[in-house]
Design a protein around this motif. Structure first.
Motif: not given
Ligand SMILES: [Zn+2]
Length: 413
Positions: A87-88, A76, A357, A119-120, A186
């Motif tokens: 992150d992502g 993401h 995830h 995603e978050e 990830h």
């Molecule tokens: Zn993530």
């Protein structure tokens, strides 16, 4: 040949474009996120691939191969407010590199890259885009959801030409893709791989999660005039409950079952120094790979909350915010991941994922597996999130290698 420099340059470029002094600001559905996606579309466009959106706003690239059977790579581009640079984004840009490597000559299978939307969980619904694709979206919750500043999901979607009632249709879109394997790289977002001196690790599954909001209701009163034994202090009941939940998780850890438990949200009313809190809300987030352990933790927490409420003479109400059962990744893909990580780094530690995830949701659609890159400082969801470039390069190479192995595996199956 995998060119890790390209991936790192892309990551730095994206971070420079979408961060401020407080970190990454690619919050889903907002202008910075759209800018990140437009930048990514341009990168892909230069390679001849155009992202297509499904009904949940997930962006898909397709590189047709000799068979319609698909290997799907994803992660993401969205971030939490004040988030990190990896992150992502690492997963999406490493996936793009895998497409450059494995999609430049006709592949025996179709390759797809997906950038999952939200995603978050800006609206409190974690994994929004991938859960919609997996047919797990709670439409009533989505219709009612708003973010911390009061903006409604319905309106944020409309701003992006999407309709809340169409979210479940993303499932149909994905079912037509003939997906045979899903692979996600990830950052670990924790300290385990670094403690083993391992640049990359094999994720065996994702923790189940039980997330609840507890509301304790007592009586606000003057901090000076009310004797201790006559108080109905909602904060103390909440605090004692949080400690009891930690103790329950610690007992399981001592017995050899990895679990975690967090009270991350606290809100006391009237929240002034001179008044006993009459109302206090806390969140309890409990996680484990073991379903029995998770259920036992929730039961323990309920008993503790009742007990702490009674001793403080307050009431307590529960609301379930979110949950997902523990899920193990596909054994065949996990072995391929292990091979790839070992060949590239000389070791292949296996570990569960505490965070959920998108890959967790994708398991409902096709076999899935995940690889972690180490997070040496153990920090994530903050601007301090970082992994040294040599570690990222090893992980990226291992991931692209895993994609190659998976293409061969799906082609032969
Ligand atoms: Zn993530």
């Amino acid at each position: 040949m995998t060119d890790t420099r390209r991936v790192l340059d892309d990551l730095r470029e994206l971070a420079a474009m979408t961060s401020d002094d407080d970190g990454a600001q690619r919050v889903a559905w907002g202008p910075m996120w759209r800018r990140a996606r437009a930048w990514f579309a341009e990168k892909a466009g230069a390679l001849g691939w155009r992202p297509e959106l499904d009904e949940a706003g997930n962006a898909w690239l397709t590189v047709p191969g000799q068979s319609t059977r698909s290997v799907v790579l994803g992660s993401h581009l969205d971030s939490v407010p004040n988030g990190g640079w990896l992150d992502g984004a690492l997963g999406v840009l490493a996936a793009l590199e895998a497409l450059r490597v494995h999609g430049s000559t006709p592949s025996p299978v179709t390759l797809r890259l997906v950038d999952w939307a939200d995603e978050e969980g800006r609206f409190g619904l974690s994994l929004l885009g991938s859960s919609a694709a997996a047919g797990r979206i709670d439409l009533a919750a989505a219709r009612a959801a708003s973010d911390r500043s009061g903006i409604r999901l319905v309106d944020a979607l409309a701003e992006n030409d999407l309709v809340v009632d169409d979210l479940p249709s993303a499932r149909r879109h994905v079912q037509l893709l003939d997906g045979r394997a899903y692979l996600e790289l990830h950052i670990e977002q924790g300290p385990v791989l670094a403690s083993l001196n391992a640049p990359a690790g094999v994720v065996v599954g994702t923790f189940g999660v039980e997330r609840h909001l507890l509301r304790f209701t007592g009586q606000a009163a003057h901090a000076g005039s009310t004797p201790l034994h006559l108080r109905r202090d909602a904060f103390l009941a909440a605090a004692e409950t949080a400690l009891a939940c930690r103790a329950a998780a610690q007992r399981l850890v001592a017995e050899g079952t990895p679990t975690v438990c967090t009270t991350g949200f606290v809100s006391a009313h009237p929240n002034i120094a001179t008044a006993i809190p009459g109302v206090c809300e806390i969140s309890i987030d409990q996680r484990s790979m073991n379903p029995q352990a998770l259920a036992a933790m929730v039961a323990d927490a309920r008993a503790a909350a009742d007990r702490c409420a009674a001793t403080n003479r307050v009431g307590v109400e529960w609301r379930r915010l979110w949950g997902i059962e523990p899920r193990a990744f596909d054994p065949g893909l996990v072995s391929l991941c292990e091979e790839a990580v070992r060949e590239e780094t000389g070791q292949a530690p296996r570990l569960p994922s505490g965070p959920v995830h998108d890959a967790t949701e994708v398991m409902a659609l096709m076999p899935a597996a995940m690889m972690f890159a180490a997070s040496p400082n153990g920090l994530s969801h903050c601007k301090e999130e970082d992994t040294p470039e040599p570690i990222l390069e090893e992980a990226i190479r291992a991931y692209v290698r895993l994609v190659g192995k998976t293409i061969a595996y799906v082609a032969d199956s």
